[in-house]
Design an enzyme around this catalytic site. Sequence first.
Site, PDB file in Angstrom:
ATOM      1  N   HIS A 228      27.484  45.234  41.594  1.00  0.00           N
ATOM      2  CA  HIS A 228      27.356  46.549  42.233  1.00  0.00           C
ATOM      3  C   HIS A 228      28.656  47.344  42.292  1.00  0.00           C
ATOM      4  O   HIS A 228      28.620  48.572  42.351  1.00  0.00           O
ATOM      5  CB  HIS A 228      26.811  46.396  43.663  1.00  0.00           C
ATOM      6  CG  HIS A 228      25.346  46.067  43.685  1.00  0.00           C
ATOM      7  ND1 HIS A 228      24.600  46.089  44.839  1.00  0.00           N
ATOM      8  CD2 HIS A 228      24.493  45.700  42.701  1.00  0.00           C
ATOM      9  CE1 HIS A 228      23.331  45.766  44.557  1.00  0.00           C
ATOM     10  NE2 HIS A 228      23.251  45.502  43.268  1.00  0.00           N
TER      11      HIS A 228
ATOM     12  N   CYS B 132      46.594  34.407  46.185  1.00  0.00           N
ATOM     13  CA  CYS B 132      47.746  34.251  47.091  1.00  0.00           C
ATOM     14  C   CYS B 132      47.247  33.413  48.262  1.00  0.00           C
ATOM     15  O   CYS B 132      46.227  32.725  48.130  1.00  0.00           O
ATOM     16  CB  CYS B 132      48.334  35.596  47.516  1.00  0.00           C
ATOM     17  SG  CYS B 132      47.232  36.695  48.425  1.00  0.00           S
TER      18      CYS B 132
ATOM     19  N   THR C  95      45.911  34.308  51.128  1.00  0.00           N
ATOM     20  CA  THR C  95      44.629  34.807  51.641  1.00  0.00           C
ATOM     21  C   THR C  95      43.827  35.621  50.623  1.00  0.00           C
ATOM     22  O   THR C  95      42.656  35.912  50.856  1.00  0.00           O
ATOM     23  CB  THR C  95      44.870  35.739  52.844  1.00  0.00           C
ATOM     24  OG1 THR C  95      45.687  36.840  52.387  1.00  0.00           O
ATOM     25  CG2 THR C  95      45.576  35.016  53.978  1.00  0.00           C
ATOM     26  N   GLY C  96      44.456  36.067  49.569  1.00  0.00           N
ATOM     27  CA  GLY C  96      43.836  37.001  48.612  1.00  0.00           C
ATOM     28  C   GLY C  96      43.995  38.448  49.033  1.00  0.00           C
ATOM     29  O   GLY C  96      43.816  39.364  48.219  1.00  0.00           O
TER      30      GLY C  96
ATOM     31  N   ASP D 169      51.092  34.215  43.651  1.00  0.00           N
ATOM     32  CA  ASP D 169      52.425  33.960  44.202  1.00  0.00           C
ATOM     33  C   ASP D 169      52.525  32.454  44.435  1.00  0.00           C
ATOM     34  O   ASP D 169      51.662  31.683  43.984  1.00  0.00           O
ATOM     35  CB  ASP D 169      52.669  34.794  45.475  1.00  0.00           C
ATOM     36  CG  ASP D 169      51.761  34.382  46.636  1.00  0.00           C
ATOM     37  OD1 ASP D 169      50.888  33.503  46.439  1.00  0.00           O
ATOM     38  OD2 ASP D 169      51.916  34.953  47.738  1.00  0.00           O
TER      39      ASP D 169
ATOM     40  N   HIS E 222      24.842  52.465  40.689  1.00  0.00           N
ATOM     41  CA  HIS E 222      26.100  51.839  41.106  1.00  0.00           C
ATOM     42  C   HIS E 222      27.290  52.474  40.394  1.00  0.00           C
ATOM     43  O   HIS E 222      28.387  52.550  40.964  1.00  0.00           O
ATOM     44  CB  HIS E 222      26.041  50.334  40.854  1.00  0.00           C
ATOM     45  CG  HIS E 222      24.899  49.677  41.552  1.00  0.00           C
ATOM     46  ND1 HIS E 222      24.794  49.659  42.927  1.00  0.00           N
ATOM     47  CD2 HIS E 222      23.791  49.059  41.069  1.00  0.00           C
ATOM     48  CE1 HIS E 222      23.665  49.044  43.267  1.00  0.00           C
ATOM     49  NE2 HIS E 222      23.038  48.680  42.162  1.00  0.00           N
TER      50      HIS E 222
END
Length: 142
Positions: A98, A65, A67-68, A8, A133
């Site tokens: 993982h 963005c 903060t993510g 963004d 995993h």
Amino acid sequence: MKVAVGSDHAGLSLKNLIAAHLLSRGHDVVDVGTHEAMSCNYPDFAKQVAYLVRDGETDRGVLVCGTGQGMAMTANKVLGVRAAVVSDPFSARMTMAHNDARVLCLGERVVGQGVAIACLDAWLETQFEGGRHQTRVEMMEG
Ligand code: RB5
């Protein structure tokens, strides 16, 4: 690798830096935007990148963005997509090894450019380990 990138307005500068870095390393880049600093809605771009990864159109995706967090929350709602917010290279490496997190989310207001690129490189250089995993990743789906 073919990598989709999106952001963004709050992640635009870091997204552009990441796209340039990927190209300089020989990767193919699909940039879904945003391409301008005007305020916009992160879910629009998170969904585009998540769909590309889900459909196998790109190998991986990177979302930025402020903060993510919003990017990761949105991408993780797309079935089969796993997105992780990271702010250190160890977590970036481990979430690929993982968790098979093929979408990496970064916060431009959280990490500096050097740390962001170190996270990106650590994640790109890592492959999913599979085995136990894989079993755990399959257990995530509700
Ligand atoms: C935009 O102000 C900001 O809310 C957005 O970039 C992101 O941080 C949301 O998770």
